[in-house]
Design a protein around this motif. Structure first.
Motif, PDB file in Angstrom:
ATOM      1  N   GLU A  46      -4.664   4.892   7.715  1.00 58.32           N
ATOM      2  CA  GLU A  46      -4.379   4.902   9.148  1.00 58.32           C
ATOM      3  C   GLU A  46      -3.774   6.244   9.561  1.00 58.32           C
ATOM      4  OE1 GLU A  46      -4.156   3.603  13.078  1.00 58.32           O
ATOM      5  OE2 GLU A  46      -5.272   2.819  11.372  1.00 58.32           O
ATOM      6  N   GLU A  47      -2.848   6.774   8.756  1.00 55.69           N
ATOM      7  CA  GLU A  47      -2.256   8.079   9.060  1.00 55.69           C
ATOM      8  C   GLU A  47      -3.323   9.170   9.049  1.00 55.69           C
ATOM      9  OE1 GLU A  47       0.910   8.795   6.298  1.00 55.69           O
ATOM     10  OE2 GLU A  47       1.988   6.979   6.899  1.00 55.69           O
ATOM     11  N   LYS A  50      -5.591   8.980  12.133  1.00 55.31           N
ATOM     12  CA  LYS A  50      -4.931   9.517  13.330  1.00 55.31           C
ATOM     13  C   LYS A  50      -4.945  11.043  13.318  1.00 55.31           C
ATOM     14  CE  LYS A  50      -1.866   5.616  14.161  1.00 55.31           C
ATOM     15  NZ  LYS A  50      -0.463   5.138  14.121  1.00 55.31           N
ATOM     16  N   GLU A  53      -8.413  12.268  14.195  1.00 57.37           N
ATOM     17  CA  GLU A  53      -8.693  12.121  15.622  1.00 57.37           C
ATOM     18  C   GLU A  53      -7.996  13.192  16.440  1.00 57.37           C
ATOM     19  OE1 GLU A  53      -7.650   8.122  16.667  1.00 57.37           O
ATOM     20  OE2 GLU A  53      -9.497   7.297  15.825  1.00 57.37           O
ATOM     21  N   GLU A  54      -6.813  13.589  15.999  1.00 57.07           N
ATOM     22  CA  GLU A  54      -6.052  14.614  16.708  1.00 57.07           C
ATOM     23  C   GLU A  54      -6.494  16.020  16.329  1.00 57.07           C
ATOM     24  OE1 GLU A  54      -2.031  13.728  15.657  1.00 57.07           O
ATOM     25  OE2 GLU A  54      -1.985  11.885  16.841  1.00 57.07           O
TER      26      GLU A  54
END
Length: 58
Positions: A46-47, A50, A53-54
């Motif tokens: 999950e980290e 993210k 995506e960033e």
């Protein structure tokens, strides 16, 4: 990087994560140990998702 590229990368990373989880599960054998490994792997996944995506990569 286009949205399609990001989706493809995310899918490949998730698939690899699943393979790793299955392999570790076979090695550990205990259900409690497997659950702990899966939880940790999910958190890391999950980290990583993210960050991708960033657009932040380590």
């Amino acid at each position: 990087m286009t949205d399609d590229d990001k989706k493809r990368d995310n899918g490949a990373a998730e698939e690899l994560g699943g393979k790793i989880k299955r392999g570790v599960g076979k090695l550990i054998g205990s259900e409690a140990g497997q659950n702990e490994i899966v939880h940790t792997a999910d958190q890391l996944s999950e980290e990583d998702r993210k960050k991708r995506e960033e657009g932040k990569f380590d």
